[in-house]
Design a protein around this motif. Structure first.
Motif: not given
Length: 263
Positions: A130, A203, A208, A211, A258, A262
């Motif tokens: 990612g 993800l 963004e 996600r 997150k 990511f």
């Protein structure tokens, strides 16, 4: 001569009727003991006897328990069929399902360990991928390197959370006078992490907004799953703040996944 022939035995001749021999009937004590020795074959559930089932699993687990630090103490909790693990995984994805009823008397550790190990691999690999997609989207000619530290962080966070948090709540529940089961808490918290496995696949998308939507949905589902099952375990006691804190911790884990892997 006729008398001699008539005296010969005729039981071997065709059409002759064999003599009826009276068989001895078993005594009352013998007839009652026979059903006790009968066994059903094949055994149900593929031969799997849950560690705390009324069929002797609880006694088996108690006899094999050699302390918290002994691996042999946890062996009965890994003796579980694949169908049972899959059914529990499906129940963990649907928080409204009665997952607590399915693990009553038969919690397992195979599913939680497998889920945690898979999640560590997914976070480390897909987190790097990612980051690669985000970097290539912003910098077409920029250099990218695989961040090996993601593996260490993922292993520490996932396994540390799956072991330490249920253990902490176990001692807290014991402190409040509740008869908690540590293996049952490990089982429930381990299966609550499965929803992050498919979420990590989504993800990877380099958006963004997308996600954040995915992690909020996954974190909410996992947190609600922990809340419902812990509420059932503590029903009838005044431990609602403890249950709510478990929900908040689970959602905090989702936010950490997150932000760290990511971002």
């Amino acid at each position: 001569m006729e008398e001699g022939y008539t005296s010969l035995p005729t039981s071997h001749l065709l059409g002759s009727v064999p003599a009826v021999i009276a068989e001895e009937k078993p005594s009352a004590g013998t007839s009652q003991s026979l059903p006790a020795n009968l066994q059903v074959f094949p055994p149900g559930n593929g031969g799997y006897i849950p560690p705390e089932s009324p069929l002797g699993g609880e006694e088996q687990a108690a006899n094999n328990w050699k302390g918290f630090c002994s691996l042999s103490s946890y062996t009965p909790y890994f003796n579980v069929d694949t169908e049972v693990v899959v059914d529990r995984i499906i129940s963990s994805v649907y928080p409204m399902d009665d997952f607590s009823r399915k693990i009553d008397g038969s919690p397992d550790l195979y599913g939680p360990v497998w889920i945690s190990a898979t999640l560590v691999f997914m976070l480390a690999a897909l987190g790097n991928y990612g980051t690669y997609l985000i970097q290539k989207r912003s910098e077409q000619n920029g250099d990218w390197e695989f961040d090996v530290s993601y593996v260490d962080w993922a292993a520490c966070v996932v396994f540390g959370y799956a072991v330490a948090v249920p253990a902490a709540f176990y001692f807290l529940l014991q402190y409040f006078g509740l008869n908690a089961n540590l293996v049952r808490l490990w089982c429930m918290w381990g299966y609550s992490l499965f929803v992050f496995v498919p979420a990590s696949l989504l993800l990877v998308v380099p958006s963004e907004i997308f996600r954040w939507i995915i992690i909020i949905l996954a974190g909410s589902a996992s947190s609600w799953f922990v809340y419902l099952n812990l509420k059932v375990s503590t029903e009838g006691s005044d431990t609602m703040p403890l249950v709510v804190s478990a929900l908040v911790l689970q959602f905090a884990l989702a936010l950490f996944i997150k932000i760290f892997f990511f971002s």
